[in-house]
Scaffold this motif. Structure first.
Motif, mmCIF file in Angstrom:
data_model
loop_
_atom_site.group_PDB
_atom_site.id
_atom_site.type_symbol
_atom_site.label_atom_id
_atom_site.label_comp_id
_atom_site.label_asym_id
_atom_site.label_seq_id
_atom_site.Cartn_x
_atom_site.Cartn_y
_atom_site.Cartn_z
ATOM 1 N N LYS A 103 0.849 -1.202 0.000
ATOM 2 C CA LYS A 103 0.000 0.000 0.000
ATOM 3 C C LYS A 103 0.881 1.247 0.000
ATOM 4 C CE LYS A 103 -3.513 2.350 2.826
ATOM 5 N NZ LYS A 103 -4.285 2.309 4.095
ATOM 6 N N ASP A 104 0.480 2.239 -0.741
ATOM 7 C CA ASP A 104 1.234 3.490 -0.860
ATOM 8 C C ASP A 104 1.682 3.974 0.522
ATOM 9 O OD1 ASP A 104 2.153 6.100 -1.253
ATOM 10 O OD2 ASP A 104 0.637 6.562 -2.750
ATOM 11 N N ALA A 268 3.437 -6.230 -7.992
ATOM 12 C CA ALA A 268 4.827 -5.796 -7.814
ATOM 13 C C ALA A 268 5.728 -6.275 -8.948
ATOM 14 C CB ALA A 268 5.367 -6.316 -6.478
ATOM 15 N N LYS A 269 5.358 -7.403 -9.554
ATOM 16 C CA LYS A 269 6.138 -7.961 -10.662
ATOM 17 C C LYS A 269 5.175 -8.356 -11.785
ATOM 18 C CE LYS A 269 9.993 -11.145 -11.472
ATOM 19 N NZ LYS A 269 10.755 -12.324 -10.966
ATOM 20 N N PRO A 270 4.570 -7.357 -12.427
ATOM 21 C CA PRO A 270 3.472 -7.647 -13.351
ATOM 22 C C PRO A 270 3.938 -8.120 -14.728
ATOM 23 C CG PRO A 270 3.881 -5.299 -13.307
ATOM 24 C CD PRO A 270 4.812 -5.911 -12.296
ATOM 25 N N VAL A 290 -0.712 1.603 -5.041
ATOM 26 C CA VAL A 290 0.733 1.545 -4.797
ATOM 27 C C VAL A 290 1.379 2.886 -5.134
ATOM 28 C CG1 VAL A 290 0.817 -0.941 -5.210
ATOM 29 C CG2 VAL A 290 1.352 0.634 -7.094
ATOM 30 N N ALA A 291 2.505 3.170 -4.483
ATOM 31 C CA ALA A 291 3.173 4.460 -4.669
ATOM 32 C C ALA A 291 3.605 4.678 -6.113
ATOM 33 C CB ALA A 291 4.391 4.541 -3.741
ATOM 34 N N GLY A 292 3.947 3.591 -6.816
ATOM 35 C CA GLY A 292 4.450 3.713 -8.179
ATOM 36 C C GLY A 292 3.432 4.148 -9.205
ATOM 37 N N SER A 293 2.187 4.316 -8.798
ATOM 38 C CA SER A 293 1.147 4.739 -9.748
ATOM 39 C C SER A 293 0.971 6.252 -9.783
ATOM 40 C CB SER A 293 -0.188 4.094 -9.385
ATOM 41 O OG SER A 293 -0.704 4.647 -8.174
ATOM 42 N N TRP A 294 1.719 6.977 -8.956
ATOM 43 C CA TRP A 294 1.419 8.397 -8.751
ATOM 44 C C TRP A 294 1.579 9.242 -10.002
ATOM 45 C CZ3 TRP A 294 4.445 13.036 -8.452
ATOM 46 C CH2 TRP A 294 5.790 12.882 -8.765
#
Length: 382
Positions: A103-104, A268-270, A290-294
């Motif tokens: 989670k972010d 995490a590993k799509p 997730v934080a990586g979507s920002w």
């Protein structure tokens, strides 16, 4: 109320709500940091994601008038993924950095800070606070270093004796004069493994990062990825962990203390190919937490295209050709063209040539030309 007792009460409460480490620092101006920030700006090392006002970044009193102390917190996150899926031919996968596995963290740490603030307010009616996580004005790392959460490593990460550098950081400025804790002694010594391992030479000196060259930064940009970084990015679709993975202090450090930080392996590993045609709604539903979507879908898709080129994944050519002809975004069309050339199947040359005639965007056109040239070079060597 006795401030010394209140400090101990805060520490005990922090432990109850799952904060892994809490320390206290003075709210004095960060003079050394200020000098370094000015130097980095002069050298062009900033990422552009930072608070632009250096005074606000270094003077807590500008953020909370009559600030007396800063509470620094850290939460440990996992470094190893359980049941990680393999990346295989035809089923290639990308990877999010560890800081974006669960989670972010902005939300996770904000919740902890809100709980701390409520606790402080319940103990003293005159409490004033200002909290921040990552996107705030202060430097999380500078606060954590001063408070003794850990030391500032040569890789520009805070390294804690307990958890290594696999920690999220946040802080709260207060008007309560909590006694500051002592700093942690630097334990990097003569080790330069992080500097030597950095794929792009972004760690220009111990503790000095040229953010513009950092892969973690480059994966978050929205334009065309500069050529020199395309061969360095590998299958990273967000962030980079190289300087953490090679750190000897981090060896064996893997903590699973917070269920909300546990990675879903499929997120995490799509798989890379499904990312290419994913709609906005589907992207938000799958990756929005997730934080990586920002930065949105576009950088992730661009990076996925580059990752498929890295793998020379021929099974992705139909999807890449479709993007080349149909995607409305020049960055995606152009990156797809380059990837097609990189993968190197001669029978798609006609598709690139047709796209070149139709393309109106100059940058995308240049990428298509690169793709054609790559195909020519491949056929010449075969």
């Amino acid at each position: 109320m006795d401030v010394k007792k209140l400090k101990q009460d805060v520490i005990e409460y922090a432990q109850q709500i799952g904060i892994d480490k809490i320390r206290f620092a003075s709210a004095d101006t960060f003079e050394t940091l200020k000098e370094r920030l000015i130097e980095n700006r002069t050298l062009g090392y900033e990422s552009g994601f930072e608070e632009p006002d250096i005074e606000k970044r270094t003077n807590p009193d500008l953020l909370l008038p009559k600030a007396k102390s800063i509470i620094a917190i850290a939460l440990a996150y996992p470094s190893k993924m359980k049941d990680a899926p393999r990346s295989t031919k035809g089923e290639r996968r990308g990877i999010f950095c560890r800081a974006s596995w669960g989670k972010d963290y902005h939300h996770v740490l904000r919740e902890k800070l809100d709980q701390l603030e409520e606790f402080l307010t319940s103990q003293r009616s005159d409490v004033r606070t200002k909290s921040m996580v990552d996107t705030g004005e202060l430097s999380d790392r500078a606060v954590a270093e001063r408070a003794g959460i850990g030391w500032s490593g040569k890789n520009c990460m805070i390294i804690t004796p307990e958890f290594g550098s696999y920690v999220y950081l946040a802080e709260m400025i207060t008007n309560i004069p909590f006694e500051p804790d002592e700093r942690v002694e630097d334990q990097c010594g003569s080790c330069n493994k992080c500097i030597d391992a950095c794929p792009t030479g972004a760690l220009v000196n111990p503790g000095q990062l040229n953010s513009q060259r950092c892969i973690a930064f480059q994966t978050q940009t929205k334009g065309f990825l500069p050529d020199e970084f395309r061969t360095k990015i590998g299958n990273r679709i967000y962030g980079c962990d190289t300087c953490q993975m090679v750190c000897p202090i981090n060896k064996g450090k893997d903590f699973h203390l917070h269920p909300e930080m546990e990675p879903d392996p499929e997120i995490a590993k799509p798989l890379l190919k499904p990312l290419l045609t994913m709609k906005n709604r589907e992207f938000k539903e799958k990756f929005g937490h997730v934080a990586g979507s920002w930065r949105g879908k576009k950088p992730i898709q661009r990076n996925a295209i580059i990752a498929l080129a890295h793998f020379k994944e021929t099974s992705a050519l139909p999807e890449l050709v479709s993007l080349l002809h149909k995607d409305p975004r020049p960055v995606i069309r152009g990156t797809a063209a380059w990837a097609i050339g990189k993968i190197g199947e001669a029978d798609v040359k006609d598709e690139l040539e047709k796209a070149l005639i139709r393309e109106q965007d100059e940058e995308a056109k240049a990428e298509i030309e690169k793709g054609i040239q790559l195909l020519k070079e491949t056929s010449a060597t075969n």
